[in-house]
Design a protein around this motif. Structure first.
Motif, PDB file in Angstrom:
ATOM      1  N   GLY A  63      34.432   8.525   8.673  1.00  0.00           N
ATOM      2  CA  GLY A  63      34.946   7.197   8.387  1.00  0.00           C
ATOM      3  C   GLY A  63      35.506   6.536   9.628  1.00  0.00           C
ATOM      4  O   GLY A  63      35.077   6.817  10.756  1.00  0.00           O
ATOM      5  N   HIS A  64      36.486   5.657   9.449  1.00  0.00           N
ATOM      6  CA  HIS A  64      37.063   4.918  10.560  1.00  0.00           C
ATOM      7  C   HIS A  64      37.975   5.826  11.384  1.00  0.00           C
ATOM      8  O   HIS A  64      38.837   6.516  10.844  1.00  0.00           O
ATOM      9  N   THR A  65      37.766   5.792  12.698  1.00  0.00           N
ATOM     10  CA  THR A  65      38.617   6.547  13.623  1.00  0.00           C
ATOM     11  C   THR A  65      39.407   5.567  14.472  1.00  0.00           C
ATOM     12  O   THR A  65      38.806   4.739  15.179  1.00  0.00           O
ATOM     13  N   PRO A  66      40.752   5.589  14.407  1.00  0.00           N
ATOM     14  CA  PRO A  66      41.554   4.655  15.211  1.00  0.00           C
ATOM     15  C   PRO A  66      41.249   4.825  16.693  1.00  0.00           C
ATOM     16  O   PRO A  66      41.004   5.932  17.169  1.00  0.00           O
ATOM     17  N   THR A  67      41.246   3.723  17.391  1.00  0.00           N
ATOM     18  CA  THR A  67      40.982   3.781  18.822  1.00  0.00           C
ATOM     19  C   THR A  67      42.045   3.003  19.582  1.00  0.00           C
ATOM     20  O   THR A  67      42.936   2.393  18.987  1.00  0.00           O
ATOM     21  N   SER A  68      41.926   3.045  20.899  1.00  0.00           N
ATOM     22  CA  SER A  68      42.912   2.384  21.762  1.00  0.00           C
ATOM     23  C   SER A  68      42.265   2.152  23.116  1.00  0.00           C
ATOM     24  O   SER A  68      41.201   2.737  23.415  1.00  0.00           O
ATOM     25  N   PRO A  69      42.844   1.328  23.963  1.00  0.00           N
ATOM     26  CA  PRO A  69      42.282   1.131  25.309  1.00  0.00           C
ATOM     27  C   PRO A  69      42.115   2.439  26.078  1.00  0.00           C
ATOM     28  O   PRO A  69      41.112   2.623  26.778  1.00  0.00           O
ATOM     29  N   ASN A  70      43.052   3.361  25.942  1.00  0.00           N
ATOM     30  CA  ASN A  70      42.953   4.642  26.643  1.00  0.00           C
ATOM     31  C   ASN A  70      41.749   5.444  26.146  1.00  0.00           C
ATOM     32  O   ASN A  70      41.027   6.061  26.937  1.00  0.00           O
ATOM     33  N   LEU A  71      41.549   5.440  24.831  1.00  0.00           N
ATOM     34  CA  LEU A  71      40.433   6.186  24.266  1.00  0.00           C
ATOM     35  C   LEU A  71      39.106   5.574  24.693  1.00  0.00           C
ATOM     36  O   LEU A  71      38.148   6.280  25.028  1.00  0.00           O
ATOM     37  N   LEU A  72      39.026   4.243  24.719  1.00  0.00           N
ATOM     38  CA  LEU A  72      37.790   3.576  25.139  1.00  0.00           C
ATOM     39  C   LEU A  72      37.478   3.886  26.598  1.00  0.00           C
ATOM     40  O   LEU A  72      36.314   4.069  26.972  1.00  0.00           O
ATOM     41  N   GLU A  73      38.506   3.947  27.432  1.00  0.00           N
ATOM     42  CA  GLU A  73      38.289   4.309  28.836  1.00  0.00           C
ATOM     43  C   GLU A  73      37.768   5.732  28.941  1.00  0.00           C
ATOM     44  O   GLU A  73      36.908   6.042  29.775  1.00  0.00           O
ATOM     45  N   LEU A  74      38.295   6.616  28.094  1.00  0.00           N
ATOM     46  CA  LEU A  74      37.835   8.005  28.097  1.00  0.00           C
ATOM     47  C   LEU A  74      36.361   8.087  27.699  1.00  0.00           C
ATOM     48  O   LEU A  74      35.573   8.835  28.303  1.00  0.00           O
ATOM     49  N   LEU A  75      35.963   7.304  26.697  1.00  0.00           N
ATOM     50  CA  LEU A  75      34.575   7.323  26.237  1.00  0.00           C
ATOM     51  C   LEU A  75      33.610   6.783  27.295  1.00  0.00           C
ATOM     52  O   LEU A  75      32.420   7.104  27.274  1.00  0.00           O
ATOM     53  N   LYS A  76      34.117   5.966  28.215  1.00  0.00           N
ATOM     54  CA  LYS A  76      33.258   5.410  29.277  1.00  0.00           C
ATOM     55  C   LYS A  76      33.075   6.384  30.439  1.00  0.00           C
ATOM     56  O   LYS A  76      32.244   6.156  31.307  1.00  0.00           O
ATOM     57  N   HIS A  77      33.847   7.435  30.443  1.00  0.00           N
ATOM     58  CA  HIS A  77      33.789   8.376  31.558  1.00  0.00           C
ATOM     59  C   HIS A  77      32.413   9.067  31.587  1.00  0.00           C
ATOM     60  O   HIS A  77      31.859   9.420  30.530  1.00  0.00           O
ATOM     61  N   PRO A  78      31.843   9.291  32.766  1.00  0.00           N
ATOM     62  CA  PRO A  78      30.512   9.919  32.867  1.00  0.00           C
ATOM     63  C   PRO A  78      30.399  11.269  32.159  1.00  0.00           C
ATOM     64  O   PRO A  78      29.348  11.587  31.591  1.00  0.00           O
ATOM     65  N   SER A  79      31.468  12.056  32.175  1.00  0.00           N
ATOM     66  CA  SER A  79      31.404  13.368  31.534  1.00  0.00           C
ATOM     67  C   SER A  79      31.241  13.256  30.030  1.00  0.00           C
ATOM     68  O   SER A  79      30.785  14.194  29.373  1.00  0.00           O
ATOM     69  N   VAL A  80      31.650  12.121  29.462  1.00  0.00           N
ATOM     70  CA  VAL A  80      31.475  11.884  28.027  1.00  0.00           C
ATOM     71  C   VAL A  80      30.159  11.146  27.773  1.00  0.00           C
ATOM     72  O   VAL A  80      29.416  11.471  26.839  1.00  0.00           O
ATOM     73  N   ARG A  81      29.855  10.165  28.623  1.00  0.00           N
ATOM     74  CA  ARG A  81      28.647   9.358  28.429  1.00  0.00           C
ATOM     75  C   ARG A  81      27.376  10.199  28.528  1.00  0.00           C
ATOM     76  O   ARG A  81      26.360   9.880  27.920  1.00  0.00           O
ATOM     77  N   ARG A  82      27.409  11.302  29.290  1.00  0.00           N
ATOM     78  CA  ARG A  82      26.210  12.125  29.446  1.00  0.00           C
ATOM     79  C   ARG A  82      25.752  12.726  28.108  1.00  0.00           C
ATOM     80  O   ARG A  82      24.580  13.064  27.934  1.00  0.00           O
ATOM     81  N   LEU A  83      26.698  12.847  27.142  1.00  0.00           N
ATOM     82  CA  LEU A  83      26.337  13.389  25.831  1.00  0.00           C
ATOM     83  C   LEU A  83      25.415  12.459  25.061  1.00  0.00           C
ATOM     84  O   LEU A  83      24.753  12.875  24.103  1.00  0.00           O
ATOM     85  N   ASN A  84      25.367  11.208  25.474  1.00  0.00           N
ATOM     86  CA  ASN A  84      24.554  10.217  24.761  1.00  0.00           C
ATOM     87  C   ASN A  84      23.066  10.544  24.828  1.00  0.00           C
ATOM     88  O   ASN A  84      22.280  10.146  23.958  1.00  0.00           O
ATOM     89  N   SER A  85      22.651  11.264  25.857  1.00  0.00           N
ATOM     90  CA  SER A  85      21.220  11.564  26.030  1.00  0.00           C
ATOM     91  C   SER A  85      20.851  12.933  25.472  1.00  0.00           C
ATOM     92  O   SER A  85      19.689  13.342  25.588  1.00  0.00           O
ATOM     93  N   ILE A  86      21.816  13.631  24.877  1.00  0.00           N
ATOM     94  CA  ILE A  86      21.540  14.956  24.333  1.00  0.00           C
ATOM     95  C   ILE A  86      21.201  14.816  22.850  1.00  0.00           C
ATOM     96  O   ILE A  86      22.000  14.317  22.058  1.00  0.00           O
ATOM     97  N   SER A  87      20.008  15.268  22.489  1.00  0.00           N
ATOM     98  CA  SER A  87      19.586  15.179  21.086  1.00  0.00           C
ATOM     99  C   SER A  87      20.369  16.172  20.229  1.00  0.00           C
ATOM    100  O   SER A  87      20.759  17.243  20.697  1.00  0.00           O
ATOM    101  N   GLN A  88      20.553  15.799  18.984  1.00  0.00           N
ATOM    102  CA  GLN A  88      21.249  16.705  18.074  1.00  0.00           C
ATOM    103  C   GLN A  88      20.386  17.930  17.802  1.00  0.00           C
ATOM    104  O   GLN A  88      19.169  17.854  17.774  1.00  0.00           O
TER     105      GLN A  88
END
Length: 326
Positions: A286-311
């Motif tokens: 469902g809905h997960t609360p977010t914040s500017p800090n969390l959005l910055e974390l999601l933009k980090h390359p170490s997190v963004r690299r997961l976007n290309s990994i298939s389930q």
């Protein structure tokens, strides 16, 4: 005295002397203590207007002039009123904790906290009777503290038992800062008694959760040791209280604020605010609360690299575009 005719009522307080003679060991020190108290000013603390001393048969007797409560009503008497709500009761406990917090923050220990020393000024609880108050930030070789054994820490009671007066500590305080723990202990005993009185008088007003919350809080103030009058909340073993006993008054104040809603973790951790208007939609959670800090974390390359990994699993053959982006 008639206040309406321009006269103002005040109360006079002086130390109770030992039976048979005047206790003058600490007269000069007490005068200094009282003058320190006269400089303190807080809405949850009885006001001291003047402090000095007089000579009686060659002995110096300290005294102070304080606020006069008219009519005098203790917190115990007030909470027995039929119209008192649980919200009011918790607010009164906050008043008491705030008053004690103010004293301790100015390096002053009350040393005789009990229900009868908490008076009412209209609908506000006021900590009174500062005759045993002492500073905690000075080295003290000898001291005399008058207190009430029922609400006192076992360390004080043990010393008093050796002096022959069950309500008077006369001796050396090895560590003056220990008086902070003594005050917290007496505060816990006081809250336990008030909680019991309120719940018996207003059983339908206080919820089981509020009762257990306050009882656990008060139990954590007992320095992991009970007395014949007050025992900690039996839902937890004794070693639990050794680990979670309150050591400072500010944490007690914060935990009370949690109960009233004045303090919430989401104030400091926005990601815990489940009523936030800024959320990430997750199919499973469902809905997960977010914040500017969390959005910055999601933009980090170490997190963004997961976007290309298939389930993993056969789901990939049904949804070829599935990824770990969430």
């Amino acid at each position: 005295l008639e206040p309406e005719k321009g006269k103002i009522l005040r109360a006079l307080k002086w130390p109770r002397p030992l039976k048979g003679h005047i206790d003058v060991v600490l007269s000069d020190a007490l005068v200094k203590e009282f003058r320190t108290l006269a400089s303190l000013n807080h809405p949850n603390l009885i006001k001291i207007y003047f402090a000095n001393s007089v000579k009686v048969d060659g002995h110096v007797i300290p005294f102070y002039v304080m606020e006069f409560m008219d009519p005098p009503e203790t917190i115990s008497e007030f909470i027995r009123r039929p119209e008192v709500t649980c919200t009011q009761f918790i607010k009164l406990l906050r008043d008491v904790v705030t008053g004690i917090d103010y004293l301790l923050s100015h390096s002053v220990a009350h040393n005789d906290i009990k229900p009868s020393n908490i008076l009412m000024r209209a609908d506000t609880a006021v900590v009174s009777d500062l005759g045993s108050a002492l500073r905690t930030d000075v080295d003290r070789h000898e001291t005399t503290i008058t207190f009430t054994g029922k609400y006192s820490h076992t360390e004080k009671v043990a010393v008093a038992a050796r002096t022959g007066d069950s309500n008077r500590y006369r001796g050396q305080v090895e560590n003056p800062k220990r008086m902070v723990i003594w005050d917290i202990f007496s505060l816990g005993c006081t809250i336990l008694e008030l909680l019991q009185e309120f719940s018996e008088k207003h059983p339908a007003e206080i919820s089981p959760y509020q009762f257990r919350y306050l009882k656990l809080m008060a139990s954590r103030m007992l320095d992991a040791r009970g007395t014949s009058h007050f025992r900690w909340y039996s839902a937890f073993p004794s070693h639990f209280y050794k680990e979670v006993s309150y050591q400072t008054i500010d944490k007690i104040s914060r935990d009370l604020q949690k109960l009233t809603g004045e303090y919430a973790p989401s104030m400091f951790v926005p990601e815990l605010d489940f009523h936030s208007r800024t959320v990430i939609q997750g199919g499973m959670h469902g809905h997960t609360p977010t914040s500017p800090n969390l959005l910055e974390l999601l933009k980090h390359p170490s997190v963004r690299r997961l976007n290309s990994i298939s389930q993993l699993g056969l789901i990939l053959f049904i949804y070829p575009g599935a990824s770990h982006s969430r």
